[in-house]
Scaffold this motif. Structure first.
Motif, mmCIF file in Angstrom:
data_model
loop_
_atom_site.group_PDB
_atom_site.id
_atom_site.type_symbol
_atom_site.label_atom_id
_atom_site.label_comp_id
_atom_site.label_asym_id
_atom_site.label_seq_id
_atom_site.Cartn_x
_atom_site.Cartn_y
_atom_site.Cartn_z
ATOM 1 N N GLY A 6 0.829 -1.208 0.000
ATOM 2 C CA GLY A 6 0.000 0.000 0.000
ATOM 3 C C GLY A 6 0.854 1.245 0.000
ATOM 4 N N GLU A 60 -1.407 7.233 2.626
ATOM 5 C CA GLU A 60 -2.359 8.174 2.025
ATOM 6 C C GLU A 60 -2.306 9.517 2.747
ATOM 7 O OE1 GLU A 60 -7.120 7.980 1.192
ATOM 8 O OE2 GLU A 60 -6.394 7.841 3.238
ATOM 9 N N THR A 116 -10.150 -0.993 1.776
ATOM 10 C CA THR A 116 -10.364 -0.017 2.854
ATOM 11 C C THR A 116 -9.013 0.361 3.452
ATOM 12 O OG1 THR A 116 -10.548 -1.632 4.618
ATOM 13 C CG2 THR A 116 -12.570 -1.097 3.439
ATOM 14 N N ALA A 117 -9.034 1.408 4.229
ATOM 15 C CA ALA A 117 -7.788 1.902 4.799
ATOM 16 C C ALA A 117 -7.283 1.014 5.934
ATOM 17 C CB ALA A 117 -8.015 3.315 5.332
ATOM 18 N N SER A 118 -5.987 1.065 6.173
ATOM 19 C CA SER A 118 -5.376 0.513 7.386
ATOM 20 C C SER A 118 -4.783 1.702 8.145
ATOM 21 C CB SER A 118 -4.274 -0.485 7.044
ATOM 22 O OG SER A 118 -4.810 -1.587 6.337
ATOM 23 N N TYR A 119 -4.506 1.490 9.406
ATOM 24 C CA TYR A 119 -3.977 2.593 10.218
ATOM 25 C C TYR A 119 -2.695 2.190 10.930
ATOM 26 C CZ TYR A 119 -7.897 5.839 9.843
ATOM 27 O OH TYR A 119 -8.824 6.739 9.379
ATOM 28 N N ASP A 149 -12.466 3.594 10.199
ATOM 29 C CA ASP A 149 -12.252 4.973 10.655
ATOM 30 C C ASP A 149 -12.949 5.210 11.996
ATOM 31 O OD1 ASP A 149 -10.807 5.660 8.364
ATOM 32 O OD2 ASP A 149 -12.623 6.102 7.253
ATOM 33 N N ARG A 176 -2.540 6.997 7.808
ATOM 34 C CA ARG A 176 -3.594 6.198 7.191
ATOM 35 C C ARG A 176 -3.023 5.621 5.899
ATOM 36 N NH1 ARG A 176 -8.570 6.809 4.073
ATOM 37 N NH2 ARG A 176 -10.362 6.034 5.239
ATOM 38 N N ARG A 234 -3.450 3.177 2.347
ATOM 39 C CA ARG A 234 -4.413 2.650 1.379
ATOM 40 C C ARG A 234 -3.755 1.529 0.587
ATOM 41 N NH1 ARG A 234 -9.684 3.518 1.077
ATOM 42 N NH2 ARG A 234 -9.531 3.217 -1.157
#
Lengths: 133, 469
Positions: free
Chosen positions: B212, B215, B371-374, B443, B460, B462
């Motif tokens: 990824g 972002e 979806t996003a990861s954090y 989120d 964040r 992506r």
């Protein structure tokens, strides 16, 4: 149908029924084996299983856990179980099936969650089973 | 299906409590970190009933805790945290889960989003070939019994000895990739047989390797400490101890179910099976769990090695970097010390679908493809309120069957392609079952742990290239 798949948020839930305890155990084995989605079919295999457990529910879950471990470790799929002994707390069985190339589903475990083997009356035997994916 | 409501009292907008008076046998309160909206989702299954059950276990200290991504599990809810006194309390395999040391590893690269995007197709196929996924594909190593023992005892440290890890990798892994007290002799033959060819394999389900990019940087100072910057390419690896760990859990849930009567323990749910931590049974499980946890750290290390090799092939002549930021477990038990009620307590913390969040340490929260990861950083509040723990992901909200009904392979691929995401999956079924619509809003989950002071958001991420079983 001896087993059917029910809705579950993250894993696999089966409803298994059988006219006898042996039928319930055999059909539960078929349910687990089918849920693993075996790929390919090789030579015929047989395995012996002997178990003791605290009660009938634990005996079923432990039996299926033993079969799952053998299927994954040896890459085999069992569709038949013949019981030379099967009581509330003990069993001796021969599992029959075939070697396979692998499985389409990675079943981590057969859980005790929702399992409650009940029966013996005219209505036959039944339980839910939840498999952890 | 909405379960019966428990009497929940709001302590803050993101923390709710069920008092011990709610049900006979509760030894401590049960607490849930959630907004009102997330709490409503959590109340739809049996998570809270399971949390209340946990609050009844002998020797529990402080609270039984649920994270905002909690959902119904086996015995303990997934997203559950509980600490037990090491002298008087229990250890419960169900409080760690069937996938011992399932966890996440994050690597940063020297490549940019644009460079990875330009090679996405090639990279996806190369990674899919390099990292065995699904069920039945073996890793490059098939371990003889003595070699497997060395991995179970040594974890990622053993991979260093074998040439698959650097000292820097170990320095950036929770517990340096090795739990003390692991005893390979406590790992059954079945568990060994299930794991002997699985080192360096991903498995199926929600496990993945994901390339990824950053972002958004949310905390510039913390991001700089972690070597993260906007548009930088990253790699996330999410998997655990594979069949070996699953079998260790199965073996000990069975053993403890048989042994509990001898300890005078009665439980409302067999999946809560436990034994006193200090007992022979408790220590045997802890030693076997530590061995499985070590196997998982070795597994993620081996996958990182394969990923580095794959990058070297695709980006020939370039040093992709791929330095480890952190590797952290979200299914594990560890002995730690906390102040509880003004008293210093030595406890065995069970984290099941919960990530360690020590102040200053990275906390990795994987999303699902699309979806996003954090990347978070643990905050001091976690030590005071959650036994140094945070959430672990978005959490499922839809059954696999329903996800298959609602998502099509073609539709999902088109949707992901429109977002610039390339997916390589071993099975069409697995792809639709893991569709983003099947998961809660990551989120919202991250926002709760931030507001509750458990962790701070750093970046964040992506996805660009997703490889799944």
């Amino acid at each position: 149908m001896p087993y059917r798949r029910l809705e579950h948020t993250s894993d696999v839930r089966l409803r298994v029924t059988g006219a006898t305890r042996a039928a319930l155990f055999r059909d539960a084995l078929r349910g687990v084996a089918a849920a693993m989605r075996p790929r390919g079919r090789g030579a015929a295999v047989t395995r012996r299983v002997r178990l003791e457990a605290a009660d009938g529910t634990a005996l079923l879950v432990d039996f299926l856990s033993e079969a799952l471990a053998l299927m994954q470790a040896r890459r085999e799929s069992y569709r038949e179980a013949r019981f030379t002994r099967l009581s509330e707390r003990r069993l001796e069985a021969t599992l029959r099936g075939t070697a396979v190339e692998g499985f389409g589903e990675d079943i981590k475990a057969v859980t005790y969650h929702e399992a409650r083997v009940a029966g013996g009356a005219a209505g036959g035997w039944a339980t839910n089973l939840v498999l952890d994916l | 299906m909405n379960e019966p409501r428990w009497p929940l009292r709001a302590l803050t907008p993101t923390l709710w409590e069920i008092a011990p008076s709610a049900r006979a046998g509760m030894r401590v309160p049960a607490r849930v970190f959630a907004t009102a909206a997330l709490l409503e989702e959590i109340e739809r299954d049996r998570s809270l009933e399971q949390l209340v059950n946990v609050a009844t276990l002998p020797g529990i200290v402080g609270w039984a805790l649920a994270m905002p991504d909690a959902h119904e599990g086996y015995g303990f809810p997934v997203g559950g945290v509980a600490a037990f006194d090491t002298a008087e309390g229990v250890i419960s395999p169900g409080g760690i889960g069937y996938d011992i040391n399932c966890g996440v590893r994050l690597l940063r690269s020297r490549l940019s989003r644009a460079e990875v995007a330009a090679a996405a197709h090639d990279l996806g196929r190369t990674l899919f070939a390099a990292v065995p996924s699904g069920v039945g594909r073996s890793g490059r190593l098939r371990l003889a019994p003595a070699e497997l023992d060395a991995v179970l005892a040594g974890g990622a440290r053993r991979m260093r000895e074998m040439g698959y890890a650097s000292e820097d990798d170990l320095a950036h892994t929770e517990s340096a990739g090795r739990l003390e007290g692991a005893d390979p002799a406590r790992v059954s033959e079945h568990a060994r047989a299930r794991g002997e060819d699985q080192l360096g394999t991903m498995g199926a389900g929600n496990h993945f390797v994901e390339v990824g990019y950053v972002e958004r940087v949310l905390d510039p100072a913390a991001a700089e400490r972690m070597g993260l910057r906007a548009e930088q390419a990253t790699v996330l690896i999410h998997t655990g101890s594979r069949g070996l760990g699953h079998q260790v859990a199965t073996d000990f849930i069975r053993r403890m179910n048989q042994a509990m009567a001898g300890y005078g323990i009665e439980l409302p749910d067999r999946e809560l099976a436990c034994a006193p931590f200090a007992s022979t049974d408790g220590q045997a499980y802890f030693a076997a769990m530590a061995a499985a946890a070590n196997f998982a750290w070795a597994n993620r290390q081996m996958i990182a090695f394969e990923v580095r090799e794959a990058f070297a092939r695709v980006f020939a002549g370039r040093d992709a970097g791929l330095e480890l930021i952190y590797d952290v477990a979200h299914n594990i038990a560890k002995v730690e010390e906390y102040s509880v009620g003004g008293e210093r307590r030595r406890v065995v913390v069970h984290r099941k679908g919960a990530t360690r969040a020590f102040p200053g340490d990275p906390v990795l929260i994987p999303g699902s493809m699309g979806t996003a990861s954090y990347v978070l950083e643990g905050a001091p509040g976690a030590l005071a309120a959650s036994f140094g723990s945070s959430c672990h992901g978005a959490g499922r909200r839809m059954s696999r069957t329903r996800a298959r009904r609602e998502a099509t392979v073609a539709g999902l691929r088109a949707e992901l392609a429109a977002q610039g995401v390339t997916v390589n999956a071993g099975s069409r079924r697995g792809l639709t079952e893991e569709a983003p619509l099947a998961y809660k809003d990551v989120d919202a989950v991250v926002s709760v742990v931030q507001e509750a002071g458990l962790a701070r958001a750093v970046a964040r991420l992506r996805p660009l290239v997703v490889v799944k079983g």
